[in-house]
Design an enzyme around this catalytic site. Structure first.
Site, mmCIF file in Angstrom:
data_model
loop_
_atom_site.group_PDB
_atom_site.id
_atom_site.type_symbol
_atom_site.label_atom_id
_atom_site.label_comp_id
_atom_site.label_asym_id
_atom_site.label_seq_id
_atom_site.Cartn_x
_atom_site.Cartn_y
_atom_site.Cartn_z
ATOM 1 C CE1 TYR A 107 9.998 116.460 -78.731
ATOM 2 C CE2 TYR A 107 12.138 116.351 -79.914
ATOM 3 C CZ TYR A 107 11.138 116.998 -78.947
ATOM 4 O OH TYR A 107 11.705 117.816 -77.978
ATOM 5 C CE1 TYR A 133 1.541 106.897 -93.289
ATOM 6 C CE2 TYR A 133 2.883 105.670 -91.763
ATOM 7 C CZ TYR A 133 1.622 105.996 -92.135
ATOM 8 O OH TYR A 133 0.618 105.666 -91.509
#
Length: 307
Positions: A107, A133
């Site tokens: 976000y 990741y």
């Protein structure tokens, strides 16, 4: 040749959308019996977003207790809250997980400097290894080679990455940045396996290994042995199965449905709003899986005859 397959495992859910521990044992046994090199718990395919911090901790503890060292475990511990991520990561490391795998805070539109600061602080607060990741399609940003090089230089426990990038050239960039270190680069897309190895990576953390861990482990053994004929033939089967990713809205739900075809009887239920599997997608995926498994059996029979 160095090569591994790590399974970003699906999470079997009960009727209320919570982890079904007995059903998850079936998945664990299926993967270990078929000799995957490791299991990533609560990654994207594990639908981690719907569980509270305590539910994640309980589930990670269940996995560690049931697996009992039979394969390496990696914990997906990322969230939008830094302190929660740090605490869950350390809890997983205390349980014996090989590393905590952390997606950047999604976000927020961070730049490389903020991305570095986030992982730098996290690495310095961890009791063990950190895997990054990198999933720009979901997080909105991508770790650059320069940022990674700096992170590795300042934090020896930054030890790996799952690079789920549609551009395999990014994986090459990461491998170049990590040259001469113990850092392991995994691709997040199954069909990038051979490119990953050629670039100096460690293999794949791919969701198809939930369904065909036997094909994947056979492929890894062939690659390690540098049996190129068998490697290419098995890679061709994986490439055919990659079509499954584009068939339904929820890969996790579709994978759970296909696990039933492999004799792993679990509910296909997924998190809201992907609660129900798509019938048309399942029928197409099942037909594809049946064809690939039949071809795999023919391959094995042919190889046995030539031995």
């Amino acid at each position: 040749m160095k090569a591994n397959i790590i399974t970003p495992v699906v999470t079997a859910l009960d009727h209320s959308g919570k982890p079904d521990y007995e059903a998850n044992k079936k998945i664990i046994d299926f993967l270990i019996q078929n000799q995957v090199d490791g299991i990533l718990v609560l990654g994207s395919t594990g639908e981690f977003t719907e569980f509270s911090a305590q539910e994640k901790r309980n589930f990670l503890e269940f996995y560690a207790d049931y697996v009992q060292g039979r394969t390496e475990l990696y914990a997906g511990t990322g969230s939008t809250n830094f302190q929660e991520t740090l605490e869950l990561s350390n809890a997983a490391l205390d349980m014996g997980y090989r590393a905590a795998l952390v997606i950047p805070p999604y976000y927020f539109g961070m730049r490389q400097e903020q991305l570095f600061a986030y992982y730098d602080a996290l690495a310095k607060g961890l009791k063990g290894d950190l895997y990054i990741y990198n999933y720009p399609e979901r997080s909105g940003l991508s770790v650059s080679g320069d940022s990674l090089r700096r992170l590795i230089r300042e934090n020896p426990n930054v030890a790996g990455m799952k690079d789920t990038s549609v551009d395999p050239a990014h994986t090459n960039q990461i491998c170049r940045a990590a040259e001469g270190t113990r850092f392991q680069t995994y691709s997040g897309y199954d069909d990038q396996f051979l490119y990953n190895l050629a670039a100096g990576g460690a293999g794949v953390i791919g969701a198809l290994s939930n369904v065909v861990p036997d094909i994947w482990s056979d492929l890894v053994r062939a690659a390690r042995a540098e049996d190129f004929q068998r490697t290419m033939a098995l890679m061709g089967l994986i490439d055919k199965l990659v079509q499954i990713y584009g068939l339904g809205a929820s890969t996790a739900s579709l994978v759970k449905m296909l696990l039933n075809c492999r004799g792993v009887e679990i509910s296909p239920k997924s998190i809201f709003p992907f609660e129900e599997g798509e019938s048309a997608a399942y029928q197409t995926a099942k037909k594809l899986l049946d064809e690939v498994l039949a071809e795999y059996e023919q391959m094995k029979a042919g190889w046995k005859e030539t031995c």
